[in-house]
Write an enzyme that holds these catalytic residues in place. Structure first.
Site, mmCIF file in Angstrom:
data_model
loop_
_atom_site.group_PDB
_atom_site.id
_atom_site.type_symbol
_atom_site.label_atom_id
_atom_site.label_comp_id
_atom_site.label_asym_id
_atom_site.label_seq_id
_atom_site.Cartn_x
_atom_site.Cartn_y
_atom_site.Cartn_z
ATOM 1 N N CYS A 1 0.847 -1.190 0.000
ATOM 2 C CA CYS A 1 0.000 0.000 0.000
ATOM 3 C C CYS A 1 0.885 1.243 0.000
ATOM 4 O O CYS A 1 2.049 1.179 0.425
ATOM 5 C CB CYS A 1 -0.908 0.006 1.227
ATOM 6 N N HIS B 1 -6.001 -1.566 -1.923
ATOM 7 C CA HIS B 1 -5.676 -2.853 -1.296
ATOM 8 C C HIS B 1 -6.773 -3.894 -1.502
ATOM 9 O O HIS B 1 -6.489 -5.094 -1.586
ATOM 10 C CB HIS B 1 -5.433 -2.644 0.205
ATOM 11 N N ASN C 1 0.147 -14.351 -9.217
ATOM 12 C CA ASN C 1 -0.467 -15.361 -8.363
ATOM 13 C C ASN C 1 -1.588 -14.679 -7.586
ATOM 14 O O ASN C 1 -1.356 -13.637 -6.984
ATOM 15 C CB ASN C 1 0.540 -15.926 -7.358
ATOM 16 N N HIS D 1 -1.211 -7.659 -6.869
ATOM 17 C CA HIS D 1 0.131 -7.479 -7.422
ATOM 18 C C HIS D 1 0.558 -8.723 -8.187
ATOM 19 O O HIS D 1 -0.046 -9.783 -8.073
ATOM 20 C CB HIS D 1 1.146 -7.216 -6.307
#
Length: 353
Positions: free
Chosen positions: A73, A116, A156, A169
């Protein structure tokens, strides 16, 4: 896209990718970090002919931190993270706990958004295009490092996959060798080219899939299909219709259409198992041609390879996972519990509104 490169407190590179050209990125990393020390080495398995990265320093990496301590973040006040600025569009930085480093390659983290609680599927088409441009730029930059032979961009998603940070991410691995999976593809391409008098195997596969019942969705420049011999319960391959060896080879038409097609594909993945189910865990993997020499693959050049993305989940039905047990892990022979044709039909049924 505006690109701004800076350094973190321990010397690692961090790059902001911004949608606006007038964005200023001058925040300084205020954390008291020591210089990063890694122990990565690559060892060759002489029996299997592949390589293993030994990276014992990764045992101490961040593991499932609470949301208010997420290192991906933006920094806020005195809560300092890997991203010094208080906001960002997309950002790439050198992994603090890399599997590959120095002469053994390089590992980077790609943050898709500062939100997030989002996922890639929540991005706008403009944001998804920015990530594509970041992947392309990093592929170009990393390919020029003397220790790098192949660049692998991937994501992933989900605890079932093994993700330890919940922020949306992905990662980029720059390998000092051609990976075994890619080497096997190149051997198959070489054998097919010799057997057919020059036909490209990727072109033949794509032509067959376009004519079959496993196509999931199709645009003017991209096509997504469940492969004939899918390894995973739900596995989709996404190809540009014009063969190119890597992300750098995509033209503007393909780049412009990619966000719409890929976002639709990801949203369908989240609908496979029905409403109310947790987000579908998946791996999304870009396959690009190696940048190193291809002498061992006789008669094959980089242009014979076809850029494509493979997207798959290890969930086979609500609440049940596909484990890699004896046959898969011991002998690398996959057993798929779902017919590829049925998987393709299901993915067509769950088209997002």
């Amino acid at each position: 896209m505006k690109k701004t490169s800076t350094r973190l407190a321990d010397g690692r590179e961090l790059i902001y990718y911004d949608l606006r050209d007038d964005t200023v990125r001058d925040a300084v990393d205020r954390r008291p970090l020591d210089r990063t020390v890694t122990t990565s080495e690559v060892r060759r398995d002489v029996l299997l002919g592949d390589s293993v990265a030994i990276a014992s320093h990764r045992q101490g990496r961040t593991y499932h931190p609470p949301a208010d301590e997420c290192p991906l973040c933006p920094s806020q006040g005195e809560r300092l993270s890997e991203i010094p600025d208080s906001s960002y569009d997309a950002v790439v930085f050198e992994n603090r706990f890399p599997s590959l480093a120095g002469d053994s390659g390089r590992c980077e983290v790609v943050c898709f958004t500062s939100d997030h609680n989002a996922s890639f599927a929540d991005l706008t088409e403009e944001q998804a295009r920015l990530v594509l441009d970041a992947w392309t730029d990093r592929t170009s930059e990393l390919s020029h490092l003397p220790s790098v032979e192949q660049v692998f961009c991937f994501e992933n998603r989900g605890a079932e996959i093994g993700v330890t940070l919940g922020h949306p991410h992905g990662q980029i691995y720059a390998y000092p060798f051609t990976t075994p999976r890619t080497a096997q593809m190149l051997r198959s391409v070489a054998a097919h080219k010799e057997a057919t008098g020059g036909e490209n195997l990727f072109d033949a596969v794509l032509e067959r899939e376009l004519a079959d019942e496993r196509v999931v969705l199709e645009g003017e420049h991209w096509v997504a299909f469940v492969p004939y011999a899918a390894h995973w319960p739900y596995e989709v391959h996404l190809y540009p219709k014009r063969r190119v060896p890597d992300l750098l080879g995509l033209d503007e038409d393909a780049r412009s259409e990619f966000p719409k097609v890929y976002l639709e594909l990801l949203r369908r993945f989240d609908r496979i198992f029905g409403e109310g189910e947790p987000q579908t865990p998946y791996i999304a993997a870009w396959h690009q041609a190696p940048f190193g020499a291809l002498e061992e693959f006789e008669g094959v050049s980089r242009d014979d390879f076809a850029l494509h993305l493979e997207l798959f989940t290890i969930r086979r039905t609500p609440g049940k996972l596909k484990f890699l047990a004896g046959s898969e892990s011991g002998m690398n022979v996959f057993i798929n519990d779902i017919r590829p044709e049925a998987a393709a039909e299901r993915l067509r049924e769950v088209a997002s509104s």
